[in-house]
Design an enzyme around this catalytic site. Sequence first.
Site, mmCIF file in Angstrom:
data_model
loop_
_atom_site.group_PDB
_atom_site.id
_atom_site.type_symbol
_atom_site.label_atom_id
_atom_site.label_comp_id
_atom_site.label_asym_id
_atom_site.label_seq_id
_atom_site.Cartn_x
_atom_site.Cartn_y
_atom_site.Cartn_z
ATOM 1 N N ASP A 1 0.872 -1.161 0.000
ATOM 2 C CA ASP A 1 0.000 0.000 0.000
ATOM 3 C C ASP A 1 0.916 1.219 0.000
ATOM 4 O O ASP A 1 2.082 1.136 0.392
ATOM 5 C CB ASP A 1 -0.916 -0.006 1.228
ATOM 6 N N TRP A 2 0.378 2.333 -0.448
ATOM 7 C CA TRP A 2 1.223 3.513 -0.667
ATOM 8 C C TRP A 2 1.771 4.046 0.667
ATOM 9 O O TRP A 2 1.046 4.576 1.486
ATOM 10 C CB TRP A 2 0.413 4.567 -1.394
#
Length: 757
Positions: free
Chosen positions: A233-234
Amino acid sequence: MSVAFDVERVLAELTLEEKAALTSGSDFWHTEGVERLGVPEVMVTDGPHGLRKQAESADHLGIGNSVPATCFPPAAALASTWDVDLLDRVGRALGRETRGNEVAVLLGPGVNMKRSPLCGRNFEYLSEDPALAGDLGAALVAGIQSEGVGTSLKHYAANNQETDRMRVSSDVDERTLREIYFPAFERVVTRARPWTVMCSYNRINGTYASQDHWLLTEVLRDEWGFEGLVVSDWGAVVDRVAALAAGLDLEMPATGGRTDALVVDAVKNGTLDEAVLDVAVRRVLTMIAKAQPALAEPGTVDVEAHHALAREAAADGSVLLKNAAVGGAPVLPLSTEAAAEAVVIGEFARTPRYQGAGSSQVNPTRLDDALTALRTVTGVDLPFTAGFSVAGVEGSQDADDAALLAEAVAAARGAGTVLLFLGLPAPDESEGYDRTHLGLPANQLAVLRAVAEVNDRVVVVLANGSAVSVEWQDSAAAVLETWLGGQAGGSAVADLLLGVRNPSGKLAETIPHRVEDTPAFGNFPGDNGHVRYGEGVLIGYRWYDTRLVDVAYPFGHGLSYTTFGYSDVAATVSGEGAGSSVEVRVTVTNTGARAGAETVQVYVGDPEAAVLRPVRELKAFAKVTLEPGASRTLTFTLGARDLSYWHPGLRRWVVGGGRTVVEVGASSRDIRGTAEVAVAGEPLWGDLTADGTVNEWLAHPVGKELLGSAFGEATARLDATMLAMMGDMPMRVVASFGMGGFDLDGLDALVARSRTA
C-alpha cells in the site's frame, strides 16, 4: 507504443542498481522502466469501483483531478446484489475503461471484513462474511482481468479500521485469521488469479504486513499458490530490505531513490541475497510484460452502455428494508397516481451522495440525481424542499435548519406520499478515519419525525456507505437502503420507487440496533498501538445469531415486490473425513404476482464441534430470477472445507464430524428449511506429550493403549469427583503426584513408545 520484451533476457542484463530501482515506483503511479533494455514504465491507479487516473502530476496524497470515468456503485452496494454474474459484467466494464486509459493495473477490489460498522472505509469493502466477499471479489477480479489488465487485491491482511491504520497491531489468533480474515483473499487468489496483491499498512501480532514472511510467502505463495506480484500500500514499507526478504516485490510510491540505495547496500554487504532481489525483479518484469498487449491496443469505451450498467448495479444493490401497508396495500411501488401526488424532501435527492471519500473518488462521466429522475419518469414537476442542511454540501451547511424543517412539514402536509432522502454527510465516513457513531444527523431525524406527524406515507431513501442505526424506522412506512449508488444511483432509485425494477438486494452486513451490541465493541479501534480481536470468529451475524442478540435487520435480509416460497430442502452426505461433501437441494417458487429475483442462502452449523463455532455460517448462495408462479430447483455442493474449522493444535483444516445442520433461507434469521446429516469426521489427535491431559491421552487410540490396565488399577481407588478433576490434568502432574501408576521417568518412556507405535 508499448513493446514486448523477454523477461529472462532483461533480468540477466540488469545492473544491481537497476534491479533495486525496478522494485520501487518511478513516481506516485508508475513503475520504473529501463529504457536501454526496452522495459517501459506502466501505470497503476486507484479505482475499486471506477478508474481514478489523474490527469496531471499527483499531489503527495494522490487525490488530485482525474480523468472522467464511470463511477459504479462502491463495494457496499455491489455486495448487496449478491450477484456474481453482475459483478463479472461490472468488472469487464472496469477492465475496458482501465485498458482504454492505458493503465496496467486497477488497484482493487478490497475484500477486508467489516469487523465493525464504524470502520471509515466500509463503503469500499464487500461484506462481513468471507464466503460472500470472496465469491464476489473473485467475480470482479475475473471480469477486470478478462480485458488484459490487472487487479490488486487489497488490503492483505487484517486491515479492518482506519484509526492508526499505518502502524496499529491487529492482535488476532491464527484460527480467527484462517476462518474469518484470510478466506476472502484465499478464494480470490485461488479462483481468479489476481495479477497483484496489496499488503496492508498495519502490523499483525506485532509484525508489519509489508515485512511478514509468514503472511506474504508461507501463506500467500506456499499455501495458496499465488504467482503474482505483491505490492505495498502507498507508504506501507517501513524497512525495504526486510520487506523484500519477506516477499514484498514492489514498493509504492517512489522514494526518490532513497530505499533503492538501501537495497543496493544490503546486497553488497551480504545482508540481502541478490537471488531474493532477482525473484522480486522477475515478478515486476512479468507484470509489466503481461500488460503490454492491452496497452498496445487500448480499445474504446462505450460510456452510455457503462452508465446503463451502473444504473442496473445500483438498483440491484439497493435493499428494501421495510415496506409496510398503508390503506390496505404496501406503500411501494408507487402507482402512477401516487407518484404524481408525491413530494420530495431532502438535500440528497438534489445533491446525491454517491461515493465515498478518500483515494477511491472517481470523476464520473455524468451524474444522475433522484429528483430529476423522478420528475422525468413521472412527467410531473414534483414539489421539492431541501428539508435540512448537509455538512460538506456547498451552500447547504449555512442554511437555516428551522426554516427548512418548517418548509418540509408544509410540503408534506396534504401530500400523497413523502419521499424523504436521508443519509450520512460525506465528512462522516472516509478513508483515513473511523466513524464515531451509528446515527444519522439530528437535523435529518428532526425532519423525519416532524413530517411523520402530518403524513403516514413516508418513504425513507438512505444514502450511506455502511450501516446506520434505524431506530427511527417506526416513523417511516417504507425504508429503501441504497448505500452509495454511483453515478447512476439517482435514476436507479426512481426505477425502484416507481416499480420499473423490482428490488432484489440483500444485506451483506448486519444492521445492529446500537454500537454497544456490535461484536468488536470495547475492542475497536484499540489503543496504545494495539487492537485486540477479542471476539474471535464471532463477527457480524456470527456474533448476533450465536449470542441471540436482537438486531434491526439481519444479514441477508431484503424485501421484494413479490414473494418466494421454499420447499423440498434436502441434504445428502458423500465420503468421509477430508473427503466429505454434502449436496443440498431446494426448490424456490415465486408465489407473488410480479417477476422478481431471490437470493437463496445456505448456512452450515456444527453443534458438536470441539471448539466454539458460530451457530451458522454462510457457505453457498445463488440468485435466481423467476416469473410469477415459476419454480426452480437449486443444487449446491458443499466440500470438506465448507464443513471444516481450523484446528489450533494441529494447525490445519479438519472435519470434526458428527451432527451437521444445513439451513436454507432468505436471511440468517429467515430460515425456510433445515436438514441434518451425520458427517464422518477425521482423526483429530496429534502427538502425545507429557503436557497432554489425561482426557487427551485416553481419547488417543495409542495413548489409551499405552496407559493400559495399570493406569485403570491406579485410578480405580479414586472417587468420581477426583476422576473428573483429573481429566484436565497434564500427564506430568499425574505422574509427579503418583496417581497413574508411573513416575516421571515412566511417563517419559510412554511418550517415547508413542513415537514408534
